[in-house]
Design a protein around this motif. Structure first.
Motif, PDB file in Angstrom:
ATOM      1  N   LYS A   1       0.856  -1.183   0.000  1.00  0.00           N
ATOM      2  CA  LYS A   1       0.000   0.000   0.000  1.00  0.00           C
ATOM      3  C   LYS A   1       0.889   1.228   0.000  1.00  0.00           C
ATOM      4  O   LYS A   1       1.943   1.247   0.634  1.00  0.00           O
ATOM      5  CB  LYS A   1      -0.916   0.022   1.224  1.00  0.00           C
ATOM      6  CG  LYS A   1      -1.995  -1.048   1.238  1.00  0.00           C
ATOM      7  CD  LYS A   1      -2.881  -0.915   2.476  1.00  0.00           C
ATOM      8  CE  LYS A   1      -3.958  -1.997   2.494  1.00  0.00           C
ATOM      9  NZ  LYS A   1      -4.830  -1.903   3.703  1.00  0.00           N
ATOM     10  N   GLY A   2       0.450   2.267  -0.702  1.00  0.00           N
ATOM     11  CA  GLY A   2       1.164   3.536  -0.690  1.00  0.00           C
ATOM     12  C   GLY A   2       2.599   3.400  -1.141  1.00  0.00           C
ATOM     13  O   GLY A   2       2.887   2.882  -2.222  1.00  0.00           O
ATOM     14  N   ALA A   3       3.531   3.860  -0.311  1.00  0.00           N
ATOM     15  CA  ALA A   3       4.948   3.818  -0.665  1.00  0.00           C
ATOM     16  C   ALA A   3       5.481   2.402  -0.789  1.00  0.00           C
ATOM     17  O   ALA A   3       6.558   2.187  -1.336  1.00  0.00           O
ATOM     18  CB  ALA A   3       5.760   4.586   0.385  1.00  0.00           C
TER      19      ALA A   3
ATOM     20  N   THR B   1       4.623  12.220   2.528  1.00  0.00           N
ATOM     21  CA  THR B   1       3.216  12.239   2.922  1.00  0.00           C
ATOM     22  C   THR B   1       2.578  13.534   2.460  1.00  0.00           C
ATOM     23  O   THR B   1       3.088  14.625   2.754  1.00  0.00           O
ATOM     24  CB  THR B   1       3.064  12.091   4.439  1.00  0.00           C
ATOM     25  OG1 THR B   1       3.673  10.855   4.847  1.00  0.00           O
ATOM     26  CG2 THR B   1       1.604  12.074   4.843  1.00  0.00           C
ATOM     27  N   GLU B   2       1.489  13.412   1.716  1.00  0.00           N
ATOM     28  CA  GLU B   2       0.739  14.566   1.234  1.00  0.00           C
ATOM     29  C   GLU B   2      -0.736  14.325   1.491  1.00  0.00           C
ATOM     30  O   GLU B   2      -1.269  13.277   1.107  1.00  0.00           O
ATOM     31  CB  GLU B   2       0.979  14.788  -0.261  1.00  0.00           C
ATOM     32  CG  GLU B   2       2.404  15.179  -0.616  1.00  0.00           C
ATOM     33  CD  GLU B   2       2.590  15.376  -2.111  1.00  0.00           C
ATOM     34  OE1 GLU B   2       1.603  15.194  -2.852  1.00  0.00           O
ATOM     35  OE2 GLU B   2       3.710  15.708  -2.538  1.00  0.00           O
ATOM     36  N   ASN B   3      -1.363  15.276   2.131  1.00  0.00           N
ATOM     37  CA  ASN B   3      -2.799  15.180   2.426  1.00  0.00           C
ATOM     38  C   ASN B   3      -3.141  13.880   3.154  1.00  0.00           C
ATOM     39  O   ASN B   3      -4.151  13.236   2.867  1.00  0.00           O
ATOM     40  CB  ASN B   3      -3.614  15.292   1.131  1.00  0.00           C
ATOM     41  CG  ASN B   3      -3.357  16.596   0.408  1.00  0.00           C
ATOM     42  OD1 ASN B   3      -3.235  17.650   1.044  1.00  0.00           O
ATOM     43  ND2 ASN B   3      -3.275  16.532  -0.919  1.00  0.00           N
ATOM     44  N   GLY B   4      -2.262  13.506   4.075  1.00  0.00           N
ATOM     45  CA  GLY B   4      -2.510  12.320   4.868  1.00  0.00           C
ATOM     46  C   GLY B   4      -2.245  11.010   4.153  1.00  0.00           C
ATOM     47  O   GLY B   4      -2.444   9.936   4.730  1.00  0.00           O
ATOM     48  N   GLU B   5      -1.745  11.068   2.909  1.00  0.00           N
ATOM     49  CA  GLU B   5      -1.487   9.842   2.150  1.00  0.00           C
ATOM     50  C   GLU B   5       0.007   9.710   1.892  1.00  0.00           C
ATOM     51  O   GLU B   5       0.665  10.662   1.468  1.00  0.00           O
ATOM     52  CB  GLU B   5      -2.245   9.871   0.815  1.00  0.00           C
ATOM     53  CG  GLU B   5      -2.136   8.573   0.035  1.00  0.00           C
ATOM     54  CD  GLU B   5      -2.988   8.581  -1.231  1.00  0.00           C
ATOM     55  OE1 GLU B   5      -2.902   7.621  -1.998  1.00  0.00           O
ATOM     56  OE2 GLU B   5      -3.747   9.570  -1.429  1.00  0.00           O
TER      57      GLU B   5
END
Length: 920
Positions: free
Chosen positions: A722-724, A793-797
């Protein structure tokens, strides 16, 4: 050096030549198979394919069938040799000509021209490597029958001028995929997108990334044919699927191409590709594309068609659409305007399996027509390329690389007085520099190519060096062994050392296995994102395997003998006469085989935490202590002989702290359909005799893991990303009612909500978890005191860094190691580690204690490949040992067992498994 043929091949050759010649084949595919291959909703399996090959071999005087070895699952891998009866009667003669020209040793141009005039073009055309690419195997059935029965002038000319090797790369996969597809009586329900396991026993799609290593039996079999027996001038590797809105990708390929191989390869590759496009277009078969139509390049050595380039053969790849289930070509506006890379676009239309097979027939014919018309030139040019390699390896030579060109470009511009119009700069034209810089920058004496690479007999891990040399030998490289000590490059080497000279026909392959890949900065415009390479950018095998070697820049002599065939490690020995037990160094990967055998026998080896002396030999931390017993004596006596180990017999037991080992119960986490990373890991564990059980999501999430396991191993991708940490793509699975009973326990996917409680309980009860690559996200889930260093992290993501800021697409980096830590026992203080868009870590507040075991130090880390923003890694942690409750979490950001090639970092995993199950 002439490579000897295997006894199996010599026997088969003699048997084939003794066989009576039969009449032309009469049995058409439609008469033999349940349905004609090429029929919609039908796939013949390998059992049927094999039976048909034998049928044709018994009927046709144009074909000989040769067994080239067994597959991973024990099936026979066949090659159908097709030519005229007269040519088949002289097969060994033509094979020997092909070998002499390819090796180029002891020939001059006149002798080579004579042999080229006498010889036949050797063409390899295969099928089935990627078994879900079903059209290649079904099409080969039709192609074979037509080549055995047609009597038109073109076919007869092709048969007269060529010897065609029709091979099958993956029999096991064809059997699995075809049977799975045909399992439903209702044709409309047939599919193979929900295969239950990998279509090559261990590695699935990655069977086409094994060519320079040849660890899978199928790859070894094919390499033996290509580079040690038949030496084809053309290697045609057929694949699917084609680009969207088109039918087929056909060479030429996009840049960059690898600068190690001879440019004649590229010129002839482009010629054949153009011939293939021309034939398709002449027959009204639209929809072929080249170069920019797809991502394929000629950089990486690991694929069957690309390893050919490093052996002076022309490697062809086609990627075509289609399958047994009819489909539709979509309308893609960008493909509708004719251009240089897509000369004859195709509109949307229904597409059937036979449509694909008709295109394949045309492509096969185009290749054979080219080989026939250019027979002598192909044969002479493979000699010419081999002779070029021998000449370059026999004198001072330089390889121009992107880094050298960049240094040249950064030099001051040429100062001119304007009198010479060729020197005057032109507006918007390329920069010019002083011609004297050509020699000083591009041909600096210290930058000469090596004349040879010497692998000294005093390696830290000689058995691994032998595995490396065997990989070279499997690829046809000439290797010598010193029968006495010698001096080269001002350094002395003991007897038993190995020499790989570059003055040989396969010099491009030698350079590619020893030298760093210097991938160009493939950035389309200033400030743009890097264009990803096709597969990986840096893969130098000697680096990955941790093999010590020296580059020797000048010629040298000595007492050397050619290595005739694959080797086993030099026999080890027992030193000393003590009777308390034995000490064995931790530096050799094979020492883990010994330890696993001891544990299996119920014995209790241990690791010494401090350095110690064994007689006059100093042993680093991690030395293995084995108390004396008759059972241990028997195991050690056999192991030192077979595994190339040195055991030191000690008179007294060593003092100091130890890690007490015990039999370890390993669970290797996999999922329905099979992860390739888990498959490669499974193969590695089997080779080093680790006991393990494959574990699926349902079992993980059921909890109570400590009842069955001491260590759980998550390869890259086993834990959903997930994500990074990457984007997870769960495998497609059949519906519950369509899942066979014996597969129901393998279905499902891991989820954070259910996996975390089960693993938390496991760790708190003293279990250990090994998390590699993207699966190291478990550190984040456990709130360990490490955070992903390559994220924002940008805008909580949380996401990974932009590729313009950080981009390392499969390359080799230098890392530091604390080899006093049990996780790093046996490793040197600095290692080469494979890094492929991997995570790395920085300390943060969290639960438990994290001990760095390996880390990146400094800003200049790249050893081989391509790195944008490598300075972002400075000071980050690659491998860590984390205490979680009573258990251990071992995180390894880089893929330490990547494709079973990185023997130099296997110890991280092996130590984790044995240390993870040790007594606390």
């Amino acid at each position: 050096m002439k490579m000897p043929l295997s006894p199996q091949w010599l026997f088969l050759s003699a048997a084939m030549l003794a066989m009576p010649l039969a009449a032309s084949a009469q049995t058409a595919p439609a008469q033999f198979f349940k349905q004609p291959p090429g029929t919609d909703y039908y796939l013949a399996n390998y059992t049927e394919y094999e039976a048909y090959l034998k049928k044709l071999a018994g009927e046709s005087d144009r074909m000989k069938l040769v067994d080239i070895g067994k597959t991973a699952e024990g099936r026979t891998q066949w090659v159908a040799i097709v030519s005229t009866p007269a040519n088949l009667a002289r097969l060994e003669e033509y094979r020997a000509i092909a070998e002499k020209l390819a090796r180029a040793r002891g020939l001059d141009d006149v002798a080579a021209q004579r042999l080229a005039a006498e010889g036949k073009a050797i063409v390899w055309i295969d099928a089935g490597m990627h078994a879900t690419e079903t059209v290649t195997s079904q099409g080969q059935i039709q192609v074979l029958h037509r080549m055995l029965t047609q009597t038109d002038p073109e076919t007869m000319r092709m048969l007269e001028d060529c010897i065609i090797l029709f091979g099958h790369d993956n029999p096991d996969g064809m059997e699995l995929v075809s049977n799975w597809y045909m399992r439903h009586a209702d044709p409309k329900k047939r599919e193979f997108s929900t295969l239950p396991r990998l279509y090559q026993k261990y590695v699935g799609h990655d069977n086409n990334r094994d060519s320079y290593m040849a660890q899978m039996p199928e790859t070894e079999n094919v390499n033996r044919v290509l580079f040690r027996q038949w030496y084809p001038q053309i290697v045609y590797n057929q694949h699917q699927t084609g680009p969207e809105g088109m039918v087929v990708f056909v060479p030429p390929f996009r840049d960059p191409f690898n600068f190690n191989y001879d440019p004649i390869v590229m010129t002839q590759l482009n010629e054949i590709g153009s011939s293939m496009h021309s034939r398709l277009i002449a027959e009204g078969k639209a929809g072929s594309g080249m170069r920019s139509a797809a991502r394929y390049s000629t950089w990486h050595n690991g694929m069957e068609r690309s390893v050919a380039y490093f052996h002076n053969s022309i490697g062809l790849l086609t990627e075509i659409i289609g399958g047994p289930t009819p489909t539709t070509i979509p309308l893609v506006p960008a493909t509708q305007l004719p251009r240089g890379d897509e000369l004859m676009p195709i509109g949307p239309r229904e597409w059937k399996l036979q449509d694909t097979l008709d295109y394949q027939w045309t492509l096969n014919r185009a290749v054979l027509d080219y080989a026939s018309r250019n027979r002598e030139r192909l044969l002479f040019n493979i000699y010419r390329m081999g002779a070029n390699s021998i000449a370059k390896g026999s004198k001072d030579s330089w390889t121009i690389t992107p880094s050298k060109v960049e240094r040249l470009a950064n030099a001051a511009p040429l100062k001119v007085d304007g009198s010479d119009e060729y020197e005057r700069p032109r507006a918007g034209g390329p920069k010019k520099v002083d011609p004297a810089l050509y020699a000083s920058v591009l041909q600096a004496p210290e930058d000469r190519d090596a004349r040879a690479y010497v692998i000294s007999a005093d390696q830290r891990d000689m058995p691994t060096a032998i595995t490396f040399l065997n990989a070279l030998i499997k690829a046809g490289v000439e290797v010598e062994r010193a029968t006495a000590g010698f001096t080269a490059g001002g350094k002395s080497y003991p007897a038993g050392s190995y020499i790989v000279r570059t003055a040989q026909a396969y010099r491009p392959h030698v350079l590619d296995m020893f030298e760093p890949q210097d991938h160009p900065n493939d950035i389309p415009f200033p400030g743009g994102a890097p264009t990803p390479p096709y597969d990986v950018a840096g893969y130098t095998l000697a680096y990955q395997m941790g093999v010590g070697f020296d580059r020797v820049l000048d010629g040298f002599d000595g007492s050397f003998t050619p290595v005739a065939d694959l080797m086993t490690p030099p026999a080890g020995r027992i030193e000393g006469s003590g009777n308390a037990g034995w000490l064995i160094g931790h530096e050799t990967n094979n020492s883990f085989i010994l330890t696993n055998r001891l544990l299996k026998a119920g014995l209790k080896p241990a690791w010494l935490k401090a350095a110690t002396m064994a007689g006059s030999t100093s042993l680093a931390p991690g030395a293995i202590w084995v108390p004396a017993s008759p059972a241990a004596q028997a195991i050690i006596t056999t192991a030192v002989r077979e595994l190339g180990l040195v055991a030191h017999a000690a008179a007294t037991a060593p003092a100091g702290e130890v890690v007490k080992l015990k039999p370890v119960r390993v669970g290797l986490v996999d999922r329905y359909g099979g992860l390739m990373t888990a498959g490669w890991t499974r193969w590695v564990l089997e080779q080093f005799e680790f006991p393990f059980e494959v574990v699926y999501p349902q079992r993980v999430e059921a909890g109570g893991l400590q009842r069955n396991f001491d260590v759980l191993l998550f390869s890259d991708g086993a834990m959903p990303g997930k994500g990074a940490w990457g984007n997870d793509r769960p495998a497609r699975q059949p519906s519950p009612e369509d899942t066979p009973a014996d597969l129901k326990a393998t279905t499902g996917n891991l989820s954070d909500a259910k996996t975390l409680p089960a693993l938390t309980d496991f760790l708190r009860n003293g279990g250990s978890v090994v998390a590699i690559g993207g699966s190291a996200r478990l550190a984040e889930l456990f709130h360990a005191p490490l955070t992903h260093a390559l994220s924002r992290t940008e805008n909580g993501e949380t996401r990974g860094l932009d590729t313009k800021a950080f981009f390392i697409p499969g390359s080799i980096l230098r890392a530091q190691v604390d080899n006093r830590q049990p996780l790093a026992y046996g490793l040197p203080a600095e290692i080469d580690i494979f890094f492929n868009r991997s995570p790395s870590f920085t300390p943060t507040a969290g639960q438990g204690t994290a001990t760095p075991v390996s880390w990146f130090q400094g800003r200049d880390l790249l050893r081989s490949g391509w790195a944008v923003g490598q300075e972002q890694l400075a000071g980050t942690i690659a491998v860590a040992d984390i205490d979680v409750g009573r258990g251990k979490l071992f995180v390894m950001g880089p893929e330490v067992v990547q494709r079973a090639q990185s023997y130099g970092t296997f110890k991280f995993l092996f130590n984790a498994l044995q240390y993870g199950g040790a007594e606390r």
